[in-house]
Design an enzyme around this catalytic site. Sequence first.
Site, PDB file in Angstrom:
ATOM      1  N   ASP A 265      15.834  -5.149 -32.111  1.00 41.96           N
ATOM      2  CA  ASP A 265      14.783  -5.306 -31.101  1.00 41.96           C
ATOM      3  C   ASP A 265      14.736  -6.743 -30.576  1.00 41.96           C
ATOM      4  OD1 ASP A 265      14.309  -3.150 -32.899  1.00 41.96           O
ATOM      5  OD2 ASP A 265      12.204  -3.058 -32.335  1.00 41.96           O
ATOM      6  N   HIS A 267      12.473  -7.110 -27.561  1.00 42.08           N
ATOM      7  CA  HIS A 267      11.089  -6.981 -27.090  1.00 42.08           C
ATOM      8  C   HIS A 267      10.667  -8.028 -26.067  1.00 42.08           C
ATOM      9  CE1 HIS A 267       9.316  -3.550 -29.019  1.00 42.08           C
ATOM     10  NE2 HIS A 267       9.779  -3.897 -30.210  1.00 42.08           N
ATOM     11  N   ASP A 294      14.607  -1.064 -27.879  1.00 44.90           N
ATOM     12  CA  ASP A 294      13.421  -1.918 -27.771  1.00 44.90           C
ATOM     13  C   ASP A 294      13.753  -3.270 -27.147  1.00 44.90           C
ATOM     14  OD1 ASP A 294      12.021   0.177 -28.833  1.00 44.90           O
ATOM     15  OD2 ASP A 294      11.097  -0.960 -30.452  1.00 44.90           O
ATOM     16  N   ASP A 297       8.839  -4.365 -23.493  1.00 44.44           N
ATOM     17  CA  ASP A 297       7.483  -4.281 -24.037  1.00 44.44           C
ATOM     18  C   ASP A 297       7.199  -5.441 -24.986  1.00 44.44           C
ATOM     19  OD1 ASP A 297       6.497  -2.071 -22.662  1.00 44.44           O
ATOM     20  OD2 ASP A 297       7.145  -0.640 -24.183  1.00 44.44           O
ATOM     21  N   ARG A 298       5.894  -5.651 -25.222  1.00 46.16           N
ATOM     22  CA  ARG A 298       5.406  -6.727 -26.091  1.00 46.16           C
ATOM     23  C   ARG A 298       5.626  -8.101 -25.467  1.00 46.16           C
ATOM     24  NH1 ARG A 298       1.946  -4.862 -30.102  1.00 46.16           N
ATOM     25  NH2 ARG A 298       2.874  -3.144 -31.257  1.00 46.16           N
ATOM     26  N   ASN A 326      12.355   3.414 -29.053  1.00 44.79           N
ATOM     27  CA  ASN A 326      11.098   4.125 -28.785  1.00 44.79           C
ATOM     28  C   ASN A 326      10.265   3.424 -27.707  1.00 44.79           C
ATOM     29  OD1 ASN A 326      10.541   2.066 -30.894  1.00 44.79           O
ATOM     30  ND2 ASN A 326       8.460   2.867 -30.799  1.00 44.79           N
ATOM     31  N   HIS A 327      10.613   2.163 -27.378  1.00 47.50           N
ATOM     32  CA  HIS A 327       9.905   1.482 -26.288  1.00 47.50           C
ATOM     33  C   HIS A 327      10.603   1.639 -24.942  1.00 47.50           C
ATOM     34  CE1 HIS A 327       6.407  -0.671 -27.997  1.00 47.50           C
ATOM     35  NE2 HIS A 327       7.059  -0.442 -29.121  1.00 47.50           N
ATOM     36  N   HIS A 395      18.215   3.492 -33.273  1.00 47.68           N
ATOM     37  CA  HIS A 395      17.031   2.634 -33.291  1.00 47.68           C
ATOM     38  C   HIS A 395      16.122   2.928 -34.479  1.00 47.68           C
ATOM     39  CE1 HIS A 395      13.964  -0.037 -31.831  1.00 47.68           C
ATOM     40  NE2 HIS A 395      13.069   0.929 -31.990  1.00 47.68           N
ATOM     41  N   ARG A 444       3.596   4.858 -39.424  1.00 46.52           N
ATOM     42  CA  ARG A 444       3.243   4.615 -38.028  1.00 46.52           C
ATOM     43  C   ARG A 444       2.339   5.691 -37.458  1.00 46.52           C
ATOM     44  NH1 ARG A 444       7.110   1.001 -35.814  1.00 46.52           N
ATOM     45  NH2 ARG A 444       8.882   0.703 -37.192  1.00 46.52           N
ATOM     46  N   HIS A 471      13.864  -1.288 -35.248  1.00 46.10           N
ATOM     47  CA  HIS A 471      12.553  -0.619 -35.210  1.00 46.10           C
ATOM     48  C   HIS A 471      11.478  -1.282 -36.059  1.00 46.10           C
ATOM     49  CE1 HIS A 471       9.988   2.697 -34.177  1.00 46.10           C
ATOM     50  NE2 HIS A 471      10.103   3.379 -35.294  1.00 46.10           N
TER      51      HIS A 471
END
Length: 542
Positions: A265, A267, A294, A297-298, A326-327, A395, A444, A471
């Site tokens: 990730d 991000h 990923d 995002d963030r 997943n993002h 991921h 999660r 992840h």
Amino acid sequence: MSGSSSSGPSSPTVSRPISSTPTSPAIHALSLDDPTDEARKEAAKVKAEANKAFLSHRFNEAADLYSKAIDLNPKDATLWCNRAYTRIKLEEHGYGLSDASTAIELDPKYAKAYYRRATCYLQTLKYKQAIGDFRKLLALEPQNQLVRTQLDSTQKILRKTEFEKAIELEEEKSAVLRCLEIINEGGCDLDKTYDGPKLAVGEDGKYQINVEFIKGMIEWFKAGKTLPRRYVWEIVLGAHAHFAQEQSLVNLDLEDGMTCDVIGDVHGQFYDMLHLYSLTGEPSDKHCLLMNGDLVDRGSWSIEVILTALAYKWLYPKRMYINRGNHETKEMNRTYGFEGEAKHKHGDQTYKLFAHIFTTMPLATLICPTKPPSPPSPNAAILSPDGKKRYFVVHGGLFSKDGVTLDDIRKIDRIGHQPGTEGLMCELLWTDPQELPGRGPSKRGVGIAFGPDVTRRWCEANGVTGIIRSHEVRQDGYAIEHDGLCTTVFSAPNYVDQAGNKGAFIRIDDRGTQRYTQFEAKPHPPMKPMAYVSGGLQSLLS
């Protein structure tokens, strides 16, 4: 830092049944009898230590200390609520939901507990339940304007989600065609005042990419500038043409002298990604990059990250690989900032184009070194049918049932589809390893957790030497788990400007040898993570 993974024997264990609601560790072992005065005092001391650890961003330590305090005084709702907040910081929203619910049981008028639970519901995409808790909170605090704003934002997200479900996938499937129509109609011509890096134009009049453009684009981004919309579309469409030809499971053969760097990730942490690329080197004839989901995002430079990665994909389609995370999904993008950032910088139609290209990204990559291991594996490594190492890069992780094959993954119909909350695509993007054997509920609140026995059975059945997944934050940037068969790699150092973790990547050569490189975070311009999150949700999610 360098090393190599290894695997050892593991006895088969029957999988445990999966519970739909994950329970925060230690809840089942507690007694809710009245604690003694001495236990209350000791719990208060431990709570103070936990608070200090939390404020120092030592969230795992804080969670352990709150657990110790709960053991001493399980009737103190603030302890459960504080641990729920710590779980949220660790992105263990399933556990956080359980803790916040216990706090509410102990004190039905505890406003902060409803707030924490609403946060967990929101981050596990349970919008109706989040709305319910926001309403309960407003009944307790009717003048709380921040919560009222967050309620309004969540209601908008729910309405948009339900509308998209009602029209199914029509809009997502047509985004590429619609952009091409707009280009052909002259509705997305290059602004004549643009004075940044230029794409080359071929003899056929179509735009082409080269490494000079990418280098110029990166410098343009570092100067705080954005590309014109036409160039953004050309980059996305250029990468799309290659993704659309790839299977859901890509085979990446490492021929003689080739290496591949697996990146976890990032991000939206653009400046950290640039430092990472300086360590990995650019894609070349003998060197591949594989970004394991990923990318967005963030972090608040997700556009710069994804455009850089897609530009390399367009230029080096057989040396730049990108797995979906997943993002790279609509529901996460609308919650965690990418949708807002894309629309702010390049408009609604551009976001629709990104949303579609995310669905074309492969779900996993099988890295296949072409030379036998050297020296011959002393640890009885699991090899492919032709005696070579190979690594399954995904991921999230493995599945809620045994028997899933590599061919099953190749055949997944991914293009135009979101992963949802169940099924093979969801599990590939969402699941996590656990220490215990068998399968368990996800911390999660989405997907499942899989144990070392599950990993070994799957690797043996599919002739896979090991699983490489991302992840999850790992403080050292990576962690070797499940007797060496499962490695987590995470490449966003000091995640969301507060986790204090290192980043890492894994280099694999043509014999399947792995080397691990760690790196620290780099300074970035003064913009907070999730700067483009809609409405009043930024304070809730950060």
